[in-house]
Design an enzyme around this catalytic site. Structure first.
Site, PDB file in Angstrom:
ATOM      1  N   GLY A  14      30.548  43.298  35.156  1.00  0.00           N
ATOM      2  CA  GLY A  14      29.319  43.296  35.963  1.00  0.00           C
ATOM      3  C   GLY A  14      28.910  44.725  36.290  1.00  0.00           C
ATOM      4  O   GLY A  14      29.753  45.550  36.612  1.00  0.00           O
ATOM      5  N   ARG A  75      30.049  41.262  28.980  1.00  0.00           N
ATOM      6  CA  ARG A  75      31.390  40.685  28.964  1.00  0.00           C
ATOM      7  C   ARG A  75      31.625  40.281  27.504  1.00  0.00           C
ATOM      8  O   ARG A  75      30.760  39.682  26.885  1.00  0.00           O
ATOM      9  CB  ARG A  75      31.466  39.478  29.896  1.00  0.00           C
ATOM     10  CG  ARG A  75      31.031  39.819  31.320  1.00  0.00           C
ATOM     11  CD  ARG A  75      31.345  38.725  32.305  1.00  0.00           C
ATOM     12  NE  ARG A  75      30.554  38.856  33.522  1.00  0.00           N
ATOM     13  CZ  ARG A  75      30.866  39.664  34.544  1.00  0.00           C
ATOM     14  NH1 ARG A  75      31.946  40.408  34.489  1.00  0.00           N
ATOM     15  NH2 ARG A  75      30.102  39.711  35.608  1.00  0.00           N
ATOM     16  N   ASP A 106      38.510  45.014  37.084  1.00  0.00           N
ATOM     17  CA  ASP A 106      39.884  44.675  36.690  1.00  0.00           C
ATOM     18  C   ASP A 106      39.979  44.177  35.249  1.00  0.00           C
ATOM     19  O   ASP A 106      40.885  44.546  34.505  1.00  0.00           O
ATOM     20  CB  ASP A 106      40.501  43.669  37.677  1.00  0.00           C
ATOM     21  CG  ASP A 106      39.660  42.426  37.886  1.00  0.00           C
ATOM     22  OD1 ASP A 106      38.489  42.402  37.464  1.00  0.00           O
ATOM     23  OD2 ASP A 106      40.179  41.453  38.489  1.00  0.00           O
ATOM     24  N   THR A 128      32.816  48.366  40.183  1.00  0.00           N
ATOM     25  CA  THR A 128      32.572  46.945  40.445  1.00  0.00           C
ATOM     26  C   THR A 128      32.206  46.779  41.919  1.00  0.00           C
ATOM     27  O   THR A 128      32.797  47.455  42.766  1.00  0.00           O
ATOM     28  CB  THR A 128      33.801  46.061  40.108  1.00  0.00           C
ATOM     29  OG1 THR A 128      33.583  44.740  40.619  1.00  0.00           O
ATOM     30  CG2 THR A 128      35.100  46.581  40.712  1.00  0.00           C
ATOM     31  N   ASP A 130      32.957  44.354  43.622  1.00  0.00           N
ATOM     32  CA  ASP A 130      33.916  43.435  44.249  1.00  0.00           C
ATOM     33  C   ASP A 130      34.989  44.117  45.116  1.00  0.00           C
ATOM     34  O   ASP A 130      35.585  43.479  45.970  1.00  0.00           O
ATOM     35  CB  ASP A 130      34.619  42.585  43.176  1.00  0.00           C
ATOM     36  CG  ASP A 130      33.651  41.685  42.431  1.00  0.00           C
ATOM     37  OD1 ASP A 130      32.556  41.434  42.951  1.00  0.00           O
ATOM     38  OD2 ASP A 130      34.001  41.225  41.321  1.00  0.00           O
ATOM     39  N   ASP A 132      37.920  44.835  44.264  1.00  0.00           N
ATOM     40  CA  ASP A 132      39.112  43.993  44.093  1.00  0.00           C
ATOM     41  C   ASP A 132      40.245  44.680  43.334  1.00  0.00           C
ATOM     42  O   ASP A 132      41.140  44.014  42.809  1.00  0.00           O
ATOM     43  CB  ASP A 132      38.720  42.668  43.408  1.00  0.00           C
ATOM     44  CG  ASP A 132      38.062  42.879  42.050  1.00  0.00           C
ATOM     45  OD1 ASP A 132      37.781  44.041  41.680  1.00  0.00           O
ATOM     46  OD2 ASP A 132      37.805  41.881  41.364  1.00  0.00           O
ATOM     47  N   ARG A 174      33.925  37.635  43.846  1.00  0.00           N
ATOM     48  CA  ARG A 174      34.936  36.827  43.132  1.00  0.00           C
ATOM     49  C   ARG A 174      36.025  36.381  44.096  1.00  0.00           C
ATOM     50  O   ARG A 174      35.717  35.790  45.104  1.00  0.00           O
ATOM     51  CB  ARG A 174      35.535  37.604  41.965  1.00  0.00           C
ATOM     52  CG  ARG A 174      34.587  37.761  40.805  1.00  0.00           C
ATOM     53  CD  ARG A 174      35.313  38.285  39.604  1.00  0.00           C
ATOM     54  NE  ARG A 174      34.364  38.789  38.630  1.00  0.00           N
ATOM     55  CZ  ARG A 174      33.785  38.032  37.706  1.00  0.00           C
ATOM     56  NH1 ARG A 174      34.065  36.758  37.621  1.00  0.00           N
ATOM     57  NH2 ARG A 174      32.942  38.566  36.856  1.00  0.00           N
ATOM     58  N   GLU A 190      28.757  35.812  63.111  1.00  0.00           N
ATOM     59  CA  GLU A 190      29.594  35.046  64.050  1.00  0.00           C
ATOM     60  C   GLU A 190      30.884  34.590  63.369  1.00  0.00           C
ATOM     61  O   GLU A 190      31.949  34.560  63.980  1.00  0.00           O
ATOM     62  CB  GLU A 190      28.840  33.815  64.575  1.00  0.00           C
ATOM     63  CG  GLU A 190      27.943  34.086  65.771  1.00  0.00           C
ATOM     64  CD  GLU A 190      26.777  34.990  65.449  1.00  0.00           C
ATOM     65  OE1 GLU A 190      26.275  34.930  64.306  1.00  0.00           O
ATOM     66  OE2 GLU A 190      26.370  35.778  66.326  1.00  0.00           O
ATOM     67  N   GLU A 225      32.050  34.018  48.051  1.00  0.00           N
ATOM     68  CA  GLU A 225      31.910  33.018  46.978  1.00  0.00           C
ATOM     69  C   GLU A 225      33.253  32.467  46.494  1.00  0.00           C
ATOM     70  O   GLU A 225      33.323  31.347  46.000  1.00  0.00           O
ATOM     71  CB  GLU A 225      31.135  33.606  45.790  1.00  0.00           C
ATOM     72  CG  GLU A 225      31.874  34.749  45.088  1.00  0.00           C
ATOM     73  CD  GLU A 225      31.160  35.275  43.854  1.00  0.00           C
ATOM     74  OE1 GLU A 225      30.104  34.763  43.480  1.00  0.00           O
ATOM     75  OE2 GLU A 225      31.692  36.239  43.250  1.00  0.00           O
TER      76      GLU A 225
HETATM   77  N1  LIG Z   1      42.833  40.221  28.967  1.00  0.00           N
HETATM   78  C1  LIG Z   1      41.911  41.015  28.429  1.00  0.00           C
HETATM   79  N2  LIG Z   1      42.159  41.645  27.255  1.00  0.00           N
HETATM   80  C2  LIG Z   1      41.234  42.451  26.696  1.00  0.00           C
HETATM   81  N3  LIG Z   1      40.023  42.672  27.227  1.00  0.00           N
HETATM   82  C3  LIG Z   1      39.731  42.089  28.382  1.00  0.00           C
HETATM   83  C4  LIG Z   1      40.651  41.236  29.053  1.00  0.00           C
HETATM   84  N4  LIG Z   1      40.078  40.779  30.185  1.00  0.00           N
HETATM   85  C5  LIG Z   1      38.840  41.321  30.211  1.00  0.00           C
HETATM   86  N5  LIG Z   1      38.626  42.109  29.133  1.00  0.00           N
HETATM   87  C6  LIG Z   1      37.392  42.783  28.752  1.00  0.00           C
HETATM   88  O1  LIG Z   1      36.720  43.311  29.872  1.00  0.00           O
HETATM   89  C7  LIG Z   1      35.438  42.696  29.985  1.00  0.00           C
HETATM   90  C8  LIG Z   1      34.988  42.677  31.405  1.00  0.00           C
HETATM   91  O2  LIG Z   1      35.903  41.915  32.179  1.00  0.00           O
HETATM   92  P1  LIG Z   1      35.399  41.067  33.429  1.00  0.00           P
HETATM   93  O3  LIG Z   1      34.320  40.144  32.986  1.00  0.00           O
HETATM   94  O4  LIG Z   1      36.600  40.497  34.068  1.00  0.00           O
HETATM   95  O5  LIG Z   1      34.677  42.124  34.375  1.00  0.00           O
HETATM   96  P2  LIG Z   1      35.294  43.309  35.229  1.00  0.00           P
HETATM   97  O6  LIG Z   1      35.528  44.484  34.376  1.00  0.00           O
HETATM   98  O7  LIG Z   1      36.442  42.814  36.019  1.00  0.00           O
HETATM   99  O8  LIG Z   1      34.042  43.638  36.180  1.00  0.00           O
HETATM  100  P3  LIG Z   1      33.424  42.689  37.301  1.00  0.00           P
HETATM  101  O9  LIG Z   1      34.515  41.820  37.830  1.00  0.00           O
HETATM  102  O10 LIG Z   1      32.892  43.650  38.291  1.00  0.00           O
HETATM  103  O11 LIG Z   1      32.347  41.917  36.632  1.00  0.00           O
HETATM  104  C9  LIG Z   1      35.625  41.341  29.345  1.00  0.00           C
HETATM  105  O12 LIG Z   1      34.432  40.733  28.963  1.00  0.00           O
HETATM  106  C10 LIG Z   1      36.482  41.704  28.134  1.00  0.00           C
HETATM  107  O13 LIG Z   1      35.707  42.293  27.130  1.00  0.00           O
HETATM  108  O1  LIG Z   2      26.636  38.602  36.514  1.00  0.00           O
HETATM  109  P1  LIG Z   2      27.474  37.380  36.323  1.00  0.00           P
HETATM  110  O2  LIG Z   2      28.050  37.288  34.965  1.00  0.00           O
HETATM  111  O3  LIG Z   2      26.759  36.165  36.784  1.00  0.00           O
HETATM  112  O4  LIG Z   2      28.755  37.538  37.244  1.00  0.00           O
HETATM  113  C1  LIG Z   2      28.745  37.366  38.611  1.00  0.00           C
HETATM  114  C2  LIG Z   2      30.043  37.907  39.120  1.00  0.00           C
HETATM  115  O5  LIG Z   2      30.103  39.299  38.857  1.00  0.00           O
HETATM  116  C3  LIG Z   2      30.281  40.008  40.074  1.00  0.00           C
HETATM  117  O6  LIG Z   2      29.017  40.342  40.577  1.00  0.00           O
HETATM  118  C4  LIG Z   2      31.044  41.260  39.810  1.00  0.00           C
HETATM  119  O7  LIG Z   2      32.332  40.946  39.380  1.00  0.00           O
HETATM  120  C5  LIG Z   2      30.987  39.002  40.970  1.00  0.00           C
HETATM  121  O8  LIG Z   2      30.921  39.357  42.322  1.00  0.00           O
HETATM  122  C6  LIG Z   2      30.274  37.741  40.597  1.00  0.00           C
HETATM  123  O9  LIG Z   2      31.066  36.603  40.834  1.00  0.00           O
HETATM  124 MG   LIG Z   3      36.511  41.889  37.942  1.00  0.00          MG
END
Ligand SMILES: Nc1ncnc2c1ncn2[C@@H]1O[C@H](COP(=O)(O)OP(=O)(O)OP(=O)(O)O)[C@@H](O)[C@H]1O
Ligand SMILES: O=P(O)(O)OC[C@H]1O[C@](O)(CO)[C@@H](O)[C@@H]1O
Ligand SMILES: [Mg+2]
Length: 322
Positions: A14, A75, A106, A128, A130, A132, A174, A190, A225
């Protein structure tokens, strides 16, 4: 500077406000130190599809204040497979790219970790909303998203107060309750409901009744959420209290907008550190911030840490919102 001469950079997962400031910092520092930089579009997907372009100082002009990411994000399921990653490495080698900076959350970091396991030097910058990632106090974008939520809470509070309503505001994050907790605190909510703390429907309803009894004209419930959706919670509350209740799901408004000064500064500092690491011949590391100091650590160590929720602040909010 030794062996590193050509750096690739991508944004993944994201998008988050401040990613552009991080891209700018990486590109400008790298070029300053004599490196070439390739911008890889659309995250790991663009890498696999060879969607990349060489960047120069002007490529990152006029972006420090812009939300989103000029490199776009995605993604990519294919990158979760060994074949996908090997294809990515092939493209990087084809363009003589010898290291990669990955700005993401992550999931993106797991991608970076796996790339490192294939022997390809990678550095992660946490981007991100989040917040997280346990190894760092803040991720890029969190502060801006929190401020967006606070702004929304203020507006919803006005109308909730006029109409003496309860309003549930569902926020992103998330499985992490940080956005809900800190925006809820700053917005004077609140009740704050987060995945890290179990709260029963009766407790929520009792709080509503007691605050109403002492004359509060509105009630704001901030729901993360990761706990569930606002509509289900709203139905349960109505059953038990017959409150005049409305729901606001903030959604993707939380992901956009001009980054705050905090996020711009954080992103700039982290981007510059990422380049320093590569120039020092380091790889498989991630950048973070602890006690206002920029830190870096091994990606494996960073990903193995577990999150500790700020329970003290959560308890304090209960006291302040009676
Ligand atoms: N286990 C994994 N092995 C290899 N690549 C991964 C793995 N998990 C995630 N990725 C890669 O990272 C991309 C982004 O991961 P994810 O959708 O979890 O978002 P993020 O980086 O955690 O960011 P956010 O949570 O803010 O959206 C995935 O679409 C994939 O391409
Ligand atoms: O943009 P998308 O794919 O709908 O993903 C939404 C998710 O991505 C985030 O905005 C970032 O990880 C989360 O807070 C939310 O759950
Ligand atoms: Mg993430």
């Amino acid at each position: 500077m030794d062996t590193i001469r050509t750096i690739g950079i991508l944004t993944s997962g994201g998008d988050a406000p401040g990613m552009n400031a991080a891209i700018r910092a990486v590109v400008r520092s790298a070029i300053y130190y004599g490196c070439k930089v390739y911008g890889i579009n659309r995250g790991y997907k663009g890498l696999i599809e060879e969607d990349l372009v060489e960047m120069n100082l002007s490529s990152v002009g006029d972006i420090i204040h812009r939300g989103g990411t000029i490199l776009k994000s995605s993604r990519c399921e294919e990158f979760k497979t060994e074949e996908g990653r090997l294809q990515g490495v092939k493209i990087l080698k084809k363009h003589n790219i010898d290291s990669l900076v990955i700005i993401g959350g992550d999931g993106s970091f797991i991608g970076a970790q796996k790339l490192s396991e294939l022997g390809f030097p990678a550095i992660g910058i946490p981007g991100t909303i989040d917040n997280d990632l346990p190894y760092t106090d803040y991720t890029i974008g969190f502060d801006t998203a929190m401020n967006t939520i606070i702004d929304a809470i203020g507006k919803i509070r006005d109308t909730s107060s006029s109409h003496e309503r309860v309003n549930i505001i569902e926020v992103m994050g998330r499985h992490c309750g940080d956005l809900a907790l800190y925006a809820g605190l700053a917005g004077g909510a609140e009740t704050i409901i987060v995945p890290e703390v179990d709260i029963k429907i009766d407790e929520i309803c009792t709080k509503l009744k007691t605050t109403q009894k002492r004359g509060k004209r509105h009630s704001i419930i901030v729901l993360a959420e990761g706990v569930g959706n606002a509509s289900d919670l709203g139905k349960e509350i109505i059953k038990k209290t017959s409150a005049d209740l409305r729901i606001t799901v903030l959604g993707h408004v939380q992901r956009g907008g001009s980054p705050t000064a905090f996020d711009r500064i954080l992103a700039s500092r982290m981007g510059a550190r990422a380049v320093d690491l590569l120039l020092d011949g380091k790889s498989a590391r991630v950048v973070g911030i602890k006690d206002n100091k920029i830190i870096d650590l091994e990606i494996n160590e960073a990903l193995s840490k577990t999150r500790s929720f700020d329970k003290d602040t959560y308890e304090m909010v209960k006291v302040l919102s009676i």
